[in-house]
Design a protein around this motif. Structure first.
Motif, mmCIF file in Angstrom:
data_model
loop_
_atom_site.group_PDB
_atom_site.id
_atom_site.type_symbol
_atom_site.label_atom_id
_atom_site.label_comp_id
_atom_site.label_asym_id
_atom_site.label_seq_id
_atom_site.Cartn_x
_atom_site.Cartn_y
_atom_site.Cartn_z
ATOM 1 N N TYR A 223 -6.494 -50.856 -21.179
ATOM 2 C CA TYR A 223 -5.910 -49.572 -21.532
ATOM 3 C C TYR A 223 -4.875 -49.906 -22.564
ATOM 4 N N HIS A 224 -4.836 -49.214 -23.380
ATOM 5 C CA HIS A 224 -3.574 -49.140 -24.455
ATOM 6 C C HIS A 224 -2.686 -47.983 -24.128
ATOM 7 N N CYS A 225 -1.441 -48.163 -24.134
ATOM 8 C CA CYS A 225 -0.380 -47.154 -24.008
ATOM 9 C C CYS A 225 1.085 -47.613 -24.681
ATOM 10 N N MET A 226 1.462 -46.531 -25.523
ATOM 11 C CA MET A 226 2.755 -46.601 -26.397
ATOM 12 C C MET A 226 2.727 -48.100 -26.818
ATOM 13 N N GLY A 227 1.804 -48.694 -27.410
ATOM 14 C CA GLY A 227 1.755 -49.666 -28.460
ATOM 15 C C GLY A 227 1.528 -51.043 -27.545
ATOM 16 N N SER A 228 1.391 -50.892 -26.348
ATOM 17 C CA SER A 228 1.219 -52.094 -25.364
ATOM 18 C C SER A 228 -0.340 -52.033 -24.891
ATOM 19 N N ASP A 229 -0.814 -53.396 -24.677
ATOM 20 C CA ASP A 229 -2.279 -53.574 -24.157
ATOM 21 C C ASP A 229 -2.290 -54.053 -22.783
ATOM 22 N N LEU A 230 -3.155 -53.567 -21.902
ATOM 23 C CA LEU A 230 -3.238 -54.351 -20.521
ATOM 24 C C LEU A 230 -4.938 -54.497 -20.620
ATOM 25 N N SER A 231 -5.133 -55.922 -20.244
ATOM 26 C CA SER A 231 -6.288 -56.274 -20.328
ATOM 27 C C SER A 231 -7.080 -56.286 -18.929
ATOM 28 N N TYR A 232 -8.318 -56.409 -18.830
ATOM 29 C CA TYR A 232 -9.023 -56.434 -17.163
ATOM 30 C C TYR A 232 -8.562 -57.443 -16.603
ATOM 31 N N ALA A 233 -8.179 -58.635 -17.023
ATOM 32 C CA ALA A 233 -7.624 -59.867 -16.417
ATOM 33 C C ALA A 233 -6.416 -59.495 -15.790
ATOM 34 N N GLU A 234 -5.521 -58.777 -16.589
ATOM 35 C CA GLU A 234 -4.139 -58.465 -16.163
ATOM 36 C C GLU A 234 -4.343 -57.502 -15.118
ATOM 37 N N LEU A 235 -5.168 -56.530 -15.398
ATOM 38 C CA LEU A 235 -5.240 -55.453 -14.244
ATOM 39 C C LEU A 235 -5.845 -56.029 -12.893
ATOM 40 N N ASP A 236 -6.469 -56.911 -13.010
ATOM 41 C CA ASP A 236 -7.239 -57.634 -11.680
ATOM 42 C C ASP A 236 -6.039 -58.253 -11.135
ATOM 43 N N LYS A 237 -5.190 -58.797 -11.896
ATOM 44 C CA LYS A 237 -4.248 -59.664 -11.138
ATOM 45 C C LYS A 237 -2.922 -58.761 -10.734
ATOM 46 N N GLN A 238 -2.479 -57.792 -11.362
ATOM 47 C CA GLN A 238 -1.586 -56.730 -11.018
ATOM 48 C C GLN A 238 -1.905 -56.186 -9.884
ATOM 49 N N ILE B 180 -7.267 -45.303 -24.166
ATOM 50 C CA ILE B 180 -6.176 -44.770 -25.092
ATOM 51 C C ILE B 180 -5.458 -43.817 -24.199
ATOM 52 N N LEU B 181 -4.287 -44.347 -23.579
ATOM 53 C CA LEU B 181 -3.552 -43.392 -22.440
ATOM 54 C C LEU B 181 -2.479 -42.606 -23.354
ATOM 55 N N ILE B 182 -2.591 -41.356 -23.127
ATOM 56 C CA ILE B 182 -1.734 -40.290 -23.699
ATOM 57 C C ILE B 182 -0.794 -39.928 -22.470
ATOM 58 N N PRO B 183 0.548 -40.345 -22.622
ATOM 59 C CA PRO B 183 1.358 -39.776 -21.586
ATOM 60 C C PRO B 183 1.876 -38.418 -21.558
ATOM 61 N N ASN B 184 1.798 -37.990 -22.843
ATOM 62 C CA ASN B 184 2.141 -36.402 -23.177
ATOM 63 C C ASN B 184 1.445 -35.624 -24.042
ATOM 64 N N PRO B 185 0.246 -35.217 -23.654
ATOM 65 C CA PRO B 185 -0.506 -34.522 -24.883
ATOM 66 C C PRO B 185 -0.144 -33.423 -25.382
ATOM 67 N N ARG B 186 1.004 -32.791 -24.857
ATOM 68 C CA ARG B 186 1.582 -31.705 -25.510
ATOM 69 C C ARG B 186 2.463 -31.998 -26.545
ATOM 70 N N ASN B 187 2.690 -33.206 -26.886
ATOM 71 C CA ASN B 187 3.214 -33.677 -27.981
ATOM 72 C C ASN B 187 2.187 -33.953 -28.882
ATOM 73 N N LEU B 188 1.669 -33.122 -29.657
ATOM 74 C CA LEU B 188 0.569 -33.342 -30.656
ATOM 75 C C LEU B 188 0.713 -34.216 -31.842
ATOM 76 N N PRO B 189 2.007 -34.133 -32.338
ATOM 77 C CA PRO B 189 2.334 -35.201 -33.374
ATOM 78 C C PRO B 189 2.215 -36.518 -32.689
ATOM 79 N N GLU B 190 2.630 -36.850 -31.929
ATOM 80 C CA GLU B 190 2.917 -38.147 -31.369
ATOM 81 C C GLU B 190 1.469 -38.751 -30.715
ATOM 82 N N MET B 191 0.792 -37.682 -30.109
ATOM 83 C CA MET B 191 -0.743 -38.024 -29.848
ATOM 84 C C MET B 191 -1.588 -38.305 -30.904
ATOM 85 N N ILE B 192 -1.548 -37.363 -31.944
ATOM 86 C CA ILE B 192 -2.493 -37.915 -33.356
ATOM 87 C C ILE B 192 -1.920 -39.028 -34.066
#
Length: 588
Positions: A63-78, A306-318
């Motif tokens: 997953y990628h969100c707001m400029g940060s990545d989460l790997s499958y290994a980290e997802l497994d751990k958390q 690619i996670l989009i927290p607020n799709p109503r904010n079109l400029p930020e989503m794009i």
């Protein structure tokens, strides 16, 4: 652990595994690379499927969100840490845990943690009002909650009226990179002031970061889940306006994941070998379409979401999407329309886009044509419900033009069209769409009477939607039996709105309908007979806003002297809607 067999008396439904099949004429229209049937027992549970992913794709970004990545290994751990913490706090396999979060990195970690603890995930809309939230928490029997701090004040107002004993509050930036997390949380809390004050009981509440600190010291003990254990309670409105939890098992979700994967395989072959699929996750993860398609199927494919927290904010989503070469984009008609109409849309690289999935609401030809012209990728419209995990039919992934239908039934999925007496209708005849397949829910949580109403003795589920089957086996949606209003892909049920508005002392009678709207598909419109002459539209809209989430609120009030009714006194919603549409047409 709560299993289908363990609570079969609650649902009072039969085992539909061995039922006579129907004539699957749609198989003649299948792409040659899509099988008619699949083996779902290659996995012993949804956890088995996810564990395989964590090992196979450990080094990949999940997953990628707001400029940060989460790997499958980290997802497994958390997720293991969260599972261990839940057991440490006394929760048992089968317990329900509510997730009240937007599309942020915490969501997949929490969901996987709940499942790995053998518990049931209760997907919950963060924008619920206190009334709606209390109902869902109490109906599900949730004993723990993970919630974004922005909405904690709503939980505070109802917590003492629920069975919730553990609350984990998280800031939006908690799972971002170590240097970005405090900055984002500070901006949200202090600069934008998006976190209303709240005061949850200290003995029941911990922060997400404190929970993780505790969990690092705990030992994770794997819980063996089976395909018959419940994985999700997915809430949906009902014909009576009472929200019902569709009880979905590990088998239901695994089945739909494998069905979708097989359905899209012919198109996936266009991608380079060993290429990591890049998916857009703009639809909220608490919605069943996003939950199964993006979270679960995406994981099964080892995709980067690619996670989009607020799709109503079109400029930020794009701006976010322009950083990636997109391969798959699940969405709804209104989102596609908003994006393709935005001046910055061309900054997104769609040269690698192979699949666009349309669901949640009808895809219009105008939007489909504009999307195809802009991206070169046809929107493959599908159909499904919360009760079916959700997808039951879809246009073929390799389609190159708009069909006006919702496609063919997926592998192992049977669809028949029935009349009011439950008899199968001929091809081309309009009736109720009825569905049977491995993705069909086990029933409504703690509502056996409602379950019986929607399940025929032969295992077919009554969708409440009107449609027809073409000679080529394509399903076409014609109308909605239940007068459902579709706002940006979300179901809004008239009776729920009517119950709220009718509580106003100056209202004599009321009826809610959906009227066409260019941005959201439909908007709720309320017809009201006044009891007191002083009542105004502004007052009634303000009254409704106190009990209804934003998308459910009436956007227009029409005061009338009478409402059309049948000879038994039932308000004729369809007649109201036809009159409203005619009035709109006359104004043009």
């Amino acid at each position: 652990m709560a299993t289908v067999s363990a609570i079969s008396n609650v649902f009072n439904v039969s085992n539909f595994t061995h039922q006579p099949s129907v004539d699957k004429i749609w198989l003649n229209s299948y792409p040659k690379d899509v099988p008619a049937t699949l083996n779902y027992d290659v996995y012993t549970s949804l956890n088995h499927l996810l564990n395989e992913v964590y090992i196979t794709h450990a080094d990949r970004v999940a997953y990628h969100c707001m400029g940060s990545d989460l790997s499958y290994a980290e997802l497994d751990k958390q997720s293991k840490q969260i599972a261990a913490w839940l057991r440490f706090k006394g929760l048992q396999p089968g317990d329900r845990v509510a997730v009240i979060l937007p599309n942020i990195l915490q969501y997949p970690c929490v969901t996987a943690g709940i499942l790995r603890a053998g518990m049931v995930c209760v997907n919950t809309n963060p924008l619920y009002t206190a009334t709606e939230l209390k109902h869902q928490l109490n109906d599900s029997g949730a004993t723990a909650v993970f919630i974004l701090e922005n909405f904690a004040h709503i939980l505070q107002s109802v917590l003492q009226e629920t069975a919730v004993k553990q609350v984990v509050v998280t800031g939006i930036g908690d799972c971002l990179s170590w240097w970005k997390a405090p900055i984002v949380n500070y901006l949200v809390r202090k600069v934008k002031k998006l976190v209303p004050a709240f005061n949850l009981p200290a003995q029941h509440t911990t922060t997400f970061n404190a929970m993780r600190s505790q969990a690092r010291l705990l030992s994770y003990q794997a819980v063996v889940s089976t395909m018959n254990d419940f994985a999700f309670l997915q809430y949906t409105g009902g014909t009576t306006g009472v929200s019902k939890g569709a009880a979905l098992t590990h088998r239901n979700i695994v089945s739909n994941v494998l069905q979708l994967k097989a359905w899209m395989q012919p198109k996936m072959k266009e991608l380079p070998i060993n290429h990591q699929l890049v998916m857009v996750c703009a639809l909220p993860m608490y919605h069943i379409f996003s939950s199964t398609m993006s979270t679960m199927m995406g994981a099964n494919l080892g995709a980067k979401n690619i996670l989009i927290p607020n799709p109503r904010n079109l400029p930020e989503m794009i701006k976010t999407l322009s950083r990636f070469k997109i391969n798959m984009f699940p969405g709804v008609n209104t989102l596609y329309n908003a994006l393709v109409s935005h001046p910055d849309f061309k900054t997104i690289d769609f040269s690698g886009l192979v699949i666009t999935n349309g669901g949640g609401m009808p895809v219009s030809r105008a939007v489909a044509d504009k999307w195809f012209a802009a991206t070169g990728c046809c929107i493959a419209e599908g159909y499904g419900l919360s009760e079916t995990s959700p997808v039951v039919s879809s246009n073929i992934a390799i389609a190159q033009e708009y069909s006006g239908t919702v496609g063919l039934p997926l592998p192992d999925t049977e669809i028949v069209i029935r009349d009011e007496q439950g008899q199968n209708l001929a091809l081309g005849e309009v009736g109720e769409i009825c569905i049977r397949g491995p993705q069909l829910m086990q029933g409504y949580w703690n509502q056996p009477d409602e379950t019986v109403k929607v399940l025929y003795p032969d295992g077919f589920f009554r969708s409440g939607d009107l449609g027809l089957m073409t000679e080529a086996g394509h399903l076409k949606i014609v109308d909605r039996i239940k007068n459902m209003i579709l706002v940006s892909g979300f179901n809004v049920y008239p009776f729920e709105l009517e119950n709220v508005v009718a509580l106003h002392p100056a209202v004599l009678e009321c009826a809610a309908i959906g009227i066409p709207h260019e941005k959201s598909g439909e908007i709720p419109c309320m017809y009201v007979i006044k009891k007191e002459s002083y009542l105004t539209e502004a007052e009634l809209l303000e009254f409704a806003a106190k009990s209804l989430t934003s998308y459910k609120r009436p956007k227009k009030i029409v005061f009338v002297n009478s409402l059309p009714k049948s000879n038994v006194g039932k308000i004729l919603h369809r007649e109201l809607r036809n009159s409203a549409i005619a009035a709109i047409a006359n104004k043009k």
